[in-house]
Design a protein around this motif. Structure first.
Motif, PDB file in Angstrom:
ATOM      1  N   SER B  47       0.902  -1.273  -0.066  1.00  0.00           N
ATOM      2  CA  SER B  47       0.002  -0.221  -0.013  1.00  0.00           C
ATOM      3  C   SER B  47       0.946   1.290  -0.038  1.00  0.00           C
ATOM      4  N   GLN B  91      -7.190   0.483  -0.955  1.00  0.00           N
ATOM      5  CA  GLN B  91      -7.497  -0.676  -0.012  1.00  0.00           C
ATOM      6  C   GLN B  91      -8.735  -0.319   1.076  1.00  0.00           C
ATOM      7  N   ASP B 172      -5.619  -1.531  -5.176  1.00  0.00           N
ATOM      8  CA  ASP B 172      -4.920  -2.117  -3.876  1.00  0.00           C
ATOM      9  C   ASP B 172      -5.843  -3.022  -3.112  1.00  0.00           C
ATOM     10  N   GLU B 173      -5.407  -4.185  -3.339  1.00  0.00           N
ATOM     11  CA  GLU B 173      -6.407  -5.409  -2.600  1.00  0.00           C
ATOM     12  C   GLU B 173      -8.104  -4.989  -2.947  1.00  0.00           C
TER      13      GLU B 173
END
Ligand SMILES: Nc1ncnc2c1ncn2[C@@H]1O[C@H](COP(=O)(O)OP(=O)(O)OP(=O)(O)O)[C@@H](O)[C@H]1O
Ligand SMILES: [Mg+2]
Lengths: 391, 256
Positions: B47, B91, B172-173
């Motif tokens: 991240s 995220q 991100d995720e």
């Protein structure tokens, strides 16, 4: 019964829930200015106020040197009169509870009375514009708004102009009356305004009391709500925006002395610039007789720049266990960098992102102001505030 | 054909207690049309890499470069980066109370496109993209991300990507917080965007399950603040088998 107490303080401000030495309910009140001692600034009631900037309103050294000029645009159903201080209707909503309010009560010569007659629904908002006495001048005033039994209306008190002004404003609601009032303090930069506002609700009456403070050098508004009979419902909303050097103080007191009444307080303030200072005091007292009371109060402050300070003191005193619900919360925070980052990461320029966040902050209150003209004006005023400093 | 080049990137996280180096020399080049999966253990700095590219104020780049078609991204403000064609699906998307999703989306599209989209086209476009992501219309009037479930937030991140049409998207995720059906819906939306646009994708994930829906051209193992191994899809399969254990040791050894 539920009691919630959620208090969050940040570096930018002090937020504390204090129980004063004496109960709020025991505070002295009188129509006579001489019955009050001259405050030094150390008293609980005055400790946040910059006394030097009061221009003598508090110590008897500020005789009236000017007058407040009033122009009204009443709805066709609403009556606006100018009366002398001997009018027997005056003083119905409550006694002054500090020396400046008593000074104003002892000093005014003419009062403005706004009456919404019994069982009448006003077809439009009534706007009463109060022009300050002018730079370097002092005036005292008195306004009473009366909504008789089952009357319905919206009244705007719009304070503009320059000078020093102290007054008492009464809102007297008869049984079943429904009133929305907005007190706008949109003063010029030099103005000092100290106002005690007395809210008195009859049986099953409903009052939405909105305080909007935008301008002035020092503005101190103290609304006190009392219930004459059960079933009253008061919603007290506030929106304030302090710029560099401005002192904005809002001191609320809700006195629950009869059963089955409701109060809901929501004040939101933004501050920007060096020496911008806001003070919010929220005293709520639920006396032993006030069973089935429901009350909640909330104050939120948004500190936009360095050098601004917000003080927030909620205070809930409960003398009976037989209540429906009571709670308070207060929080002061800086601009949320994460929110700005998120908006900017979608291409929105920083300045616009800041505006979106501030508008978003006030959105909750603006949505509760159901007079479109007033809401639009406030939106414009907030835009202007943001523009002025390029936030 | 665009390129995003990350060269020997070092970055610190700045906190009240001081700063701490997290990124320790990241090298990666992504070209449009390519999908790069970045896989790594918790806390390895994935991240941080995405925030450093987007320009988050908490992360300070201490050395190295990020170039978008040869232009130095690190000299741009956060919003300039977005307008230059970078997008980060976060995220943990941020809640912005009092700002409606529709106002936010329109403000963002206006900023990125350089002019306000024509209202009729815009309404249709938003409706269509929301439909693809199974987002109901009522979300338009809700405050940005406020009270959204984890999965709802992720869908809205992809919605923003589809509307802002970036040249490079860092996801991100995006898979975390999505149930099986939602993962499929979101993956389809990403695949459709890839198919119809010249885009390079950096797909950050901890697990391999999203790679069954979105096929990567390259897989990189990220550990200890840098890429420690790169390969093709087979590397992901290998990670599924044996996890990150071997890499954690390796990264720590390398950092000494
Ligand atoms: N704002 C912050 N404050 C303090 N430490 C931080 C901050 N951001 C990141 N870190 C630290 O930096 C390291 C890398 O964090 P990062 O979030 O980049 O990891 P990650 O690989 O994305 O992990 P995850 O798989 O859990 O999402 C961690 O040790 C984390 O604790
Ligand atoms: Mg992460």
């Amino acid at each position: 019964m539920t009691v919630t107490d959620d208090n969050v303080a940040s570096t930018a401000a002090a937020a504390e829930a204090t129980v004063p030495a004496a109960s709020r309910g025991e505070r002295f009140s009188s129509y006579d200015v001489e019955a009050f001692e001259v405050p030094s600034g150390r008293e609980e009631n005055w400790r946040f106020t910059p006394m030097k900037r009061l221009r003598g309103l508090h110590d008897g050294s500020a005789p009236a040197t000017g007058e407040i000029e009033i122009d009204a645009e009443p709805a066709p159903e609403v009556r606006v009169e100018t009366v002398g201080r001997d009018d027997e209707r005056i003083g119905a909503a409550g006694r002054p509870s500090d020396r400046i309010a008593a000074q104003a009560y002892s000093s005014f010569e003419k009062a403005t009375l706004v009456t919404v007659p019994t069982e009448t629904k006003a077809s439009a908002p009534t706007v009463v514009r109060l022009h300050g006495p002018g730079e370097g001048k002092t005036a005292y005033g008195h306004v009473q708004v009366r909504a008789e039994a089952f009357a319905e209306a919206a009244i705007v008190l719009d304070h503009v102009g320059s000078g020093t002004y102290a007054d008492n404003v009464e809102f007297v609601l008869g049984d079943g009356a429904q009133l929305t009032v907005v007190s706008v303090q949109d003063w010029a930069d030099d103005a000092v305004h100290v106002s005690e506002q007395h809210l008195r609700l009859g049986r099953d009456a409903k009052l939405k009391h909105i305080v909007v403070t935008l301008g002035g050098d020092l503005v101190r508004v103290s609304p006190t709500a009392t219930f004459a009979e059960p079933g009253g419902d008061v919603e007290m909303l506030g929106l304030h925006f302090a710029d560099a050097g401005q002192h904005q103080e809002h001191r609320l007191f809700v006195d629950h002395a009869v059963p089955h009444c409701k109060s809901n307080v929501l004040y939101k303030g933004a501050l920007q610039g060096d020496g911008a200072h806001s003070v919010w005091i929220g005293d709520v007292l639920i006396r032993a007789a006030a069973e089935a009371t429901e009350t909640f109060e909330l104050n939120r402050n948004l500190v936009l720049t360095e050098g601004a300070r917000a003080d927030s003191v909620p205070n809930l005193e409960i003398e009976t266990g037989e209540i429906t619900g009571a709670g308070h919360a207060s929080a002061t925070g800086r601009f949320d960098d994460e929110q700005l980052f998120y908006l900017q990461s979608r291409g929105i320029a920083e300045e616009q992102a800041r505006r979106l966040v501030v508008r978003g902050f006030f959105h909750e209150i603006l949505m509760k102001i159901d007079i479109p003209e007033v809401r639009e004006r406030l939106e414009a005023a907030i835009e202007a505030e943001l523009q002025a400093v390029g936030v | 054909m665009s390129s995003l080049e990350i060269k020997d990137l070092h970055a610190d996280v700045v906190t009240d207690e001081g700063s701490k180096e997290i990124l320790k020399g990241v090298n990666l080049t992504i070209r449009s049309g390519e999908t790069h999966a970045i896989m790594g253990p918790n806390g390895s700095g994935k991240s941080t890499l995405s925030y450093a590219i987007a320009g988050h104020p908490k992360y300070e780049v201490t050395s190295g470069e990020v170039l978008l078609d040869g232009e130095n991204v690190l000299e741009m403000s956060v919003d300039e980066r977005a307008r230059a064609g970078l997008f980060l699906a976060m995220q943990y998307p941020v809640e912005v109370p009092g700002v409606s999703m529709s106002n936010f989306l329109r403000s963002a599209a206006t900023a990125v496109r350089g002019e306000a989209p024509k209202i009729r086209h815009w309404v249709k476009e938003v409706k269509e993209e929301m439909g693809k992501l199974d987002i109901s219309a009522e979300f338009a009037e809700r405050s940005v991300n406020e009270g959204f479930s984890g999965g709802e937030k992720k869908r809205h991140e992809i919605l923003q990507m589809a509307l802002l049409k970036p040249k490079f998207a860092v996801l991100d995720e995006t898979d975390s917080g999505l149930d099986v059906d939602a993962l499929r819906v979101v993956s389809e939306a990403v695949n459709e965007y890839k198919a119809n646009n010249e885009v390079g994708v950096m797909l950050i994930t901890h697990y391999t399950r999203i790679l069954k829906h979105i096929h990567p051209d390259f897989v990189h193992v990220f550990a200890g603040g840098r890429i420690v191994e790169s390969g093709g899809k087979e590397l992901a399969d290998q990670l599924e088998e044996s996890g990150y254990v071997g890499y954690i040791g390796k990264a720590e050894a390398a950092a000494v």
